[in-house]
Design a protein around this motif. Structure first.
Motif, PDB file in Angstrom:
ATOM      1  N   GLU A 146     -27.758 -35.786 -36.100  1.00  0.00           N
ATOM      2  CA  GLU A 146     -28.084 -37.194 -35.703  1.00  0.00           C
ATOM      3  C   GLU A 146     -28.378 -37.182 -34.314  1.00  0.00           C
ATOM      4  OE1 GLU A 146     -24.010 -38.734 -35.767  1.00  0.00           O
ATOM      5  OE2 GLU A 146     -23.749 -38.835 -38.134  1.00  0.00           O
ATOM      6  N   ASP A 147     -28.783 -35.921 -33.383  1.00  0.00           N
ATOM      7  CA  ASP A 147     -29.413 -35.771 -32.219  1.00  0.00           C
ATOM      8  C   ASP A 147     -30.782 -36.275 -32.422  1.00  0.00           C
ATOM      9  OD1 ASP A 147     -31.035 -34.551 -30.050  1.00  0.00           O
ATOM     10  OD2 ASP A 147     -29.339 -33.511 -29.717  1.00  0.00           O
ATOM     11  N   HIS A 148     -31.242 -37.302 -31.440  1.00  0.00           N
ATOM     12  CA  HIS A 148     -32.314 -38.044 -31.651  1.00  0.00           C
ATOM     13  C   HIS A 148     -33.653 -37.271 -31.580  1.00  0.00           C
ATOM     14  CE1 HIS A 148     -31.257 -42.424 -31.432  1.00  0.00           C
ATOM     15  NE2 HIS A 148     -30.576 -41.894 -32.077  1.00  0.00           N
ATOM     16  N   ARG A 149     -33.403 -35.765 -30.850  1.00  0.00           N
ATOM     17  CA  ARG A 149     -34.318 -34.588 -30.902  1.00  0.00           C
ATOM     18  C   ARG A 149     -34.591 -34.302 -32.165  1.00  0.00           C
ATOM     19  NH1 ARG A 149     -31.922 -31.054 -26.493  1.00  0.00           N
ATOM     20  NH2 ARG A 149     -30.060 -31.884 -27.358  1.00  0.00           N
ATOM     21  N   VAL A 150     -33.633 -34.578 -32.981  1.00  0.00           N
ATOM     22  CA  VAL A 150     -33.706 -33.892 -34.590  1.00  0.00           C
ATOM     23  C   VAL A 150     -33.899 -34.849 -35.633  1.00  0.00           C
ATOM     24  CG1 VAL A 150     -32.392 -32.800 -36.210  1.00  0.00           C
ATOM     25  CG2 VAL A 150     -32.148 -31.996 -33.801  1.00  0.00           C
ATOM     26  N   LEU A 151     -32.884 -35.762 -35.802  1.00  0.00           N
ATOM     27  CA  LEU A 151     -33.105 -36.807 -37.076  1.00  0.00           C
ATOM     28  C   LEU A 151     -33.527 -36.144 -38.169  1.00  0.00           C
ATOM     29  CD1 LEU A 151     -34.106 -39.977 -35.004  1.00  0.00           C
ATOM     30  CD2 LEU A 151     -31.706 -39.534 -35.911  1.00  0.00           C
ATOM     31  N   LEU A 152     -33.031 -35.135 -38.433  1.00  0.00           N
ATOM     32  CA  LEU A 152     -33.240 -34.694 -40.211  1.00  0.00           C
ATOM     33  C   LEU A 152     -31.916 -34.375 -40.593  1.00  0.00           C
ATOM     34  CD1 LEU A 152     -35.717 -31.633 -38.983  1.00  0.00           C
ATOM     35  CD2 LEU A 152     -36.287 -33.852 -40.333  1.00  0.00           C
ATOM     36  N   PRO A 153     -32.068 -34.450 -42.273  1.00  0.00           N
ATOM     37  CA  PRO A 153     -31.027 -34.186 -43.018  1.00  0.00           C
ATOM     38  C   PRO A 153     -30.491 -32.758 -42.781  1.00  0.00           C
ATOM     39  CG  PRO A 153     -32.835 -34.528 -44.279  1.00  0.00           C
ATOM     40  CD  PRO A 153     -33.146 -34.883 -43.026  1.00  0.00           C
ATOM     41  N   ILE A 154     -29.303 -32.271 -42.907  1.00  0.00           N
ATOM     42  CA  ILE A 154     -28.622 -30.938 -43.116  1.00  0.00           C
ATOM     43  C   ILE A 154     -27.980 -30.426 -44.005  1.00  0.00           C
ATOM     44  CG2 ILE A 154     -26.718 -31.622 -41.342  1.00  0.00           C
ATOM     45  CD1 ILE A 154     -27.217 -28.998 -39.796  1.00  0.00           C
ATOM     46  N   CYS A 155     -28.059 -29.366 -44.686  1.00  0.00           N
ATOM     47  CA  CYS A 155     -27.220 -28.931 -45.546  1.00  0.00           C
ATOM     48  C   CYS A 155     -26.410 -27.571 -45.192  1.00  0.00           C
ATOM     49  CB  CYS A 155     -27.752 -28.722 -46.916  1.00  0.00           C
ATOM     50  SG  CYS A 155     -29.138 -27.383 -47.191  1.00  0.00           S
ATOM     51  N   VAL A 156     -24.856 -27.764 -45.276  1.00  0.00           N
ATOM     52  CA  VAL A 156     -24.251 -26.579 -44.964  1.00  0.00           C
ATOM     53  C   VAL A 156     -24.010 -26.035 -46.348  1.00  0.00           C
ATOM     54  CG1 VAL A 156     -21.864 -25.916 -43.968  1.00  0.00           C
ATOM     55  CG2 VAL A 156     -23.074 -27.502 -43.184  1.00  0.00           C
ATOM     56  N   ASN A 157     -24.502 -24.483 -46.344  1.00  0.00           N
ATOM     57  CA  ASN A 157     -24.498 -23.841 -47.785  1.00  0.00           C
ATOM     58  C   ASN A 157     -22.958 -23.049 -47.510  1.00  0.00           C
ATOM     59  OD1 ASN A 157     -27.009 -23.943 -49.156  1.00  0.00           O
ATOM     60  ND2 ASN A 157     -27.500 -23.889 -47.111  1.00  0.00           N
ATOM     61  N   VAL A 158     -22.231 -23.356 -48.677  1.00  0.00           N
ATOM     62  CA  VAL A 158     -20.880 -22.436 -48.879  1.00  0.00           C
ATOM     63  C   VAL A 158     -20.832 -21.923 -50.382  1.00  0.00           C
ATOM     64  CG1 VAL A 158     -18.482 -22.987 -48.586  1.00  0.00           C
ATOM     65  CG2 VAL A 158     -19.850 -24.548 -47.652  1.00  0.00           C
ATOM     66  N   ASP A 159     -20.441 -20.710 -50.432  1.00  0.00           N
ATOM     67  CA  ASP A 159     -20.549 -20.001 -51.668  1.00  0.00           C
ATOM     68  C   ASP A 159     -19.953 -20.634 -52.553  1.00  0.00           C
ATOM     69  OD1 ASP A 159     -22.824 -18.437 -51.451  1.00  0.00           O
ATOM     70  OD2 ASP A 159     -21.499 -16.593 -50.716  1.00  0.00           O
ATOM     71  N   GLY A 160     -20.362 -21.312 -53.781  1.00  0.00           N
ATOM     72  CA  GLY A 160     -19.415 -21.702 -54.654  1.00  0.00           C
ATOM     73  C   GLY A 160     -18.341 -20.677 -55.353  1.00  0.00           C
ATOM     74  N   PHE A 161     -17.261 -21.145 -55.766  1.00  0.00           N
ATOM     75  CA  PHE A 161     -16.147 -20.509 -56.002  1.00  0.00           C
ATOM     76  C   PHE A 161     -15.420 -19.679 -54.928  1.00  0.00           C
ATOM     77  CE2 PHE A 161     -16.286 -21.691 -60.697  1.00  0.00           C
ATOM     78  CZ  PHE A 161     -15.028 -22.251 -60.735  1.00  0.00           C
ATOM     79  N   ILE A 162     -16.494 -18.417 -54.671  1.00  0.00           N
ATOM     80  CA  ILE A 162     -15.870 -17.475 -53.643  1.00  0.00           C
ATOM     81  C   ILE A 162     -15.568 -18.152 -52.437  1.00  0.00           C
ATOM     82  CG2 ILE A 162     -16.851 -15.703 -52.431  1.00  0.00           C
ATOM     83  CD1 ILE A 162     -18.894 -15.058 -54.512  1.00  0.00           C
ATOM     84  N   LEU A 163     -15.990 -19.152 -51.949  1.00  0.00           N
ATOM     85  CA  LEU A 163     -15.373 -20.014 -50.697  1.00  0.00           C
ATOM     86  C   LEU A 163     -14.991 -21.150 -51.383  1.00  0.00           C
ATOM     87  CD1 LEU A 163     -18.066 -19.278 -47.787  1.00  0.00           C
ATOM     88  CD2 LEU A 163     -15.694 -18.346 -48.171  1.00  0.00           C
ATOM     89  N   THR A 164     -15.545 -21.952 -52.023  1.00  0.00           N
ATOM     90  CA  THR A 164     -14.990 -23.265 -52.147  1.00  0.00           C
ATOM     91  C   THR A 164     -13.707 -23.329 -52.865  1.00  0.00           C
ATOM     92  OG1 THR A 164     -16.192 -23.306 -54.402  1.00  0.00           O
ATOM     93  CG2 THR A 164     -17.337 -24.318 -52.460  1.00  0.00           C
ATOM     94  N   HIS A 165     -13.507 -22.604 -53.797  1.00  0.00           N
ATOM     95  CA  HIS A 165     -12.155 -22.641 -54.653  1.00  0.00           C
ATOM     96  C   HIS A 165     -11.095 -21.814 -54.019  1.00  0.00           C
ATOM     97  CE1 HIS A 165     -14.787 -24.965 -56.693  1.00  0.00           C
ATOM     98  NE2 HIS A 165     -13.660 -25.168 -57.865  1.00  0.00           N
ATOM     99  N   MET A 166     -11.259 -21.063 -52.713  1.00  0.00           N
ATOM    100  CA  MET A 166     -10.578 -20.100 -52.007  1.00  0.00           C
ATOM    101  C   MET A 166      -9.313 -20.582 -51.045  1.00  0.00           C
ATOM    102  SD  MET A 166     -10.203 -16.836 -52.390  1.00  0.00           S
ATOM    103  CE  MET A 166     -11.526 -16.207 -53.112  1.00  0.00           C
TER     104      MET A 166
END
Lengths: 316, 390
Positions: free
Chosen positions: B155-175
């Motif tokens: 949301e910084d006005h110098r950026v204004l771009l979408p962002i994705c935070v990658n999290v390893d499926g299962f290994i992290l998400t379900h831990m």
């Protein structure tokens, strides 16, 4: 007919009170005789300045927004072809949340999604169905010119039986489009939404009143607008309104509305003209034989009888 | 920070999204799904989060609705995975092209066929060029914290771009991991309310997404690219500010292990923790080893990366995705291209490991190291652990 909540004090649009302001400016790039931009202009006249439009990829998107020009006097967004109902869902949800959190000060705007028949009947049918089912307060307007005109007149599932297009050409083994037009208003109505209507810029007051009702009633609304296309139909540009009227007078495109499940035919045609008179105005139908035309006449009569019976059963 | 609490990482991410006080969540439970959006719908249902939850009918519509709500000025979040991310593909480019700061968690998982619900990076590596900022979390704590920071970056006005935070499926998400949560008032101080640059406001009408004629298309894409390049400085700044406030140092590129190692492993995501265990054990047996973790993947932090591998003789790049028909995995391609211009280059080994959720253990990393030392790896890349009888 007008006993729906919100319509008790409905003030009809007449020749005397048509809004004079336009929200699509002159100088757009639509073809001569385009009835689609005419219809969209009428929709916008009624919607007024407190409106956000989400426009699917297609003729209206292309002709109104070649950067750095824009024909739009209201906030407008184009995202892609198949998702305009989903985009409108997001806009409506966003404004709703911001209004509740007191970060959006004014009255919530009308949210209108606009798509052609391809964007609505074919590639966008899923996102339309999702948005109608979820009950967003928005109006979806399908501007039906009965083929993919923007990309070069390819058939859609809304192309009428017998029409010749670049992907349903007539030939020794083909009559042209071999399937009957998909009944999109019926599909919309099957979602049990409060308002569904068909409209036609040849009957401008009827069209504008339907838009006004659709925007007055809370919840999703769907209006399917017949949009004559001289370029794709091989018809004379100066005849677009005449052809639009003929479509109704021959029962090819009946005008009706469905308010909370009750269907009313809004333009009754006592003595319908033969469909032949309609078909002969467009060269896309020029190859049809007498037998073909008789078949179309029979199907048209049957469809009209079906609508009339739906009307009488829903008035009981 | 408060005392650590054991929680499934997906639920910790949902907590971060709640603490960011999002206005709209649009999500679809495509297979494979995580518990993130389920938990968010619970928060909305019981009034803990004042947001619109839009249960769309597909991932394509999830991203489309996110574009609509972000364009309307609402702070917008979604989460997806594998097939869902692939289905969003078309709209991902539009979200960045329209400069909409949507935040998305990608629970990285393998793409079909054959259908798999397990982890690898094939999904996001197919989306390298979408113009989004792309960050990889190594563990649950990081996933939680980077999710909050992501809103501030995007949301910084110098950026204004979408962002994705990658999290390893299962290994992290379900831990279930111990997570230190940040107090809400601290989050509020860190993350001000979303102030969009332009919105679909009838008081000040704008046209978004017009036709880009050939005279303007390149300039438009260039502006988006420039915004992405410029975002690196903002990512650094926000993460430095985060470090000051919450005592967690997150660098764009992380280097661990020996002070001046001969060999380093290059990893992204959760594999970094296993690699580090292997590195420590090998160090104890007298080897000179290190590990470099790429936290920011797009924009790729070139200078920081080069600095991290300065004077290293040999690197072992671990890819968790295949780039069929190429000479290397996607991460190794990036690094080889970057090193081409450098006067001194380390020897580069590339191993593609852990596709479709296959375990990669400490023992595997030790074996990789040994094979690299003995020049037993394929000069292009080695797909680790493929059974010849399969």
């Amino acid at each position: 007919m007008l006993n729906h909540p919100g319509l008790e004090n409905f003030e009809k649009i007449t020749t005397k009170n048509i809004p004079t302001e336009n929200y699509i400016s002159q100088g757009h790039r639509a073809c001569q005789g385009c009835a689609e931009i005419l219809a969209l202009g009428m929709v916008m006249k009624i919607a007024g300045p407190n409106t956000i439009v989400a426009n699917a990829t297609g003729c209206m998107e292309i002709v109104t927004s070649p950067f750095p020009q824009t024909a739009w006097k209201v906030p407008w967004i184009h995202v892609a072809f198949e998702n305009t109902a989903a985009v409108a869902s997001g806009i409506e949800a966003g404004i709703k949340a911001l209004k509740r959190k007191e970060r959006f000060k004014n009255d919530p705007p009308h949210v209108i999604a606009v798509g052609g028949d391809g964007a609505t009947a074919d590639i966008g049918l899923q996102s339309l169905s999702g948005a109608l089912e979820r009950g967003h307060n928005f109006l979806y307007v399908c501007l039906d010119n009965e083929a993919y005109m923007n990309t070069g007149i390819q058939r859609s599932s809304s192309t009428p039986y017998g029409a010749s297009t670049t992907t349903s050409p007539t030939g020794s083994q083909s009559i042209g489009q071999q399937t009957w037009k998909k009944d999109l208003p019926a599909i919309a109505a099957a979602h049990n939404i409060p308002y569904v209507a068909t409209a036609n810029p040849g009957f401008h007051l009827d069209l504008m009143n339907k838009v006004k009702k659709a925007l007055t009633i809370e919840g999703p609304a769907y209006i399917h607008i017949y949009s004559a296309c001289p370029t794709g139909w091989r018809s004379k540009p100066e005849k677009s309104i005449e052809i639009s009227k003929l479509a109704v007078q021959t029962n090819v495109f009946p005008l009706y509305e469905i308010i909370n499940g009750r269907l009313t035919i809004t333009k009754k045609i006592n003595k319908p003209k033969p469909v032949r008179e309609y078909l002969k105005t467009q060269r896309r139908f020029g190859h049809l034989s007498d037998n073909d035309i008789n078949f179309i006449q029979q199907r048209t009569d049957a469809r009209m009888a079906e609508l009339q019976s739906l009307e009488s059963s829903s008035q009981e | 920070m408060n005392k650590a609490k054991g929680l499934e990482v997906s639920l910790a991410i949902a907590e971060a999204v709640k603490q960011a006080d999002v206005d709209v969540v649009a999500a679809y439970p495509i297979t494979p799904q995580t518990h993130i959006v389920e938990e968010l719908s619970v928060y909305v249902a019981n009034g803990e989060l004042d947001a619109e939850y839009v249960p769309v009918e597909s991932e394509h519509s999830a991203m489309s609705a996110a574009v609509g709500s972000s364009a309307a000025g609402a702070r917008t979040y979604t989460a997806t995975s594998a097939q869902g991310l692939a289905l969003m593909h078309e709209i991902l480019f539009i979200a960045s092209g329209l400069r909409l700061p949507i935040v998305m968690t990608v629970a990285n998982r393998a793409l079909s066929a054959p259908i798999s619900i397990w982890n690898d990076h094939g999904d996001i590596m197919s989306e390298r060029d979408i113009g989004w900022i792309q960050i990889f979390a190594e563990n649950g704590q990081e996933a939680y914290e980077l999710t909050i920071a992501a809103f501030k970056i995007a949301e910084d006005h110098r950026v204004l771009l979408p962002i994705c935070v990658n999290v390893d499926g299962f290994i992290l998400t379900h831990m279930i991991e111990p997570i230190n949560f940040i107090d809400q008032n601290e989050v509020d101080k860190f993350l001000p309310p979303f102030k969009p640059a332009l919105t679909l406001d009838p008081e000040k009408p704008v046209t978004m997404g017009p036709v880009g004629v050939p005279e303007v298309y390149i300039e438009s894409r260039k502006q988006c690219e420039q915004a992405l390049i410029n975002s690196k400085a903002v990512v650094s700044e926000v993460l430095a500010d985060w470090g000051q406030r919450f005592n967690q140092k997150y660098r764009l590129i992380e280097r661990n292990g020996a002070a001046s190692p001969k060999t380093v492993f290059i990893t992204m995501g959760s594999m970094g923790e296993t690699t580090m265990t292997a590195v420590k054990e090998l160090e104890e047996s007298g080897q000179s080893l290190g590990q470099v973790r790429i936290r920011l993947w797009r924009p790729f932090p070139k200078e920081e990366f080069l600095d991290a591998i300065k004077d290293v003789e040999e690197i072992i790049v671990i890819d968790r995705a295949l780039s069929p028909g190429s000479h290397s995995g996607p991460v190794a391609q990036e690094i080889k291209a970057l090193l081409y211009d450098q006067p001194q280059k380390p020897k580069i080994h590339n191993i593609i490991a852990g596709l479709g959720g296959r375990d990669v253990t400490v023992k595997d990393f030790k074996k990789m190291y040994e094979m690299a030392r003995n020049n037993e790896l394929d000069p292009n890349y080695t797909i680790w652990g493929v059974r010849s009888d399969a």
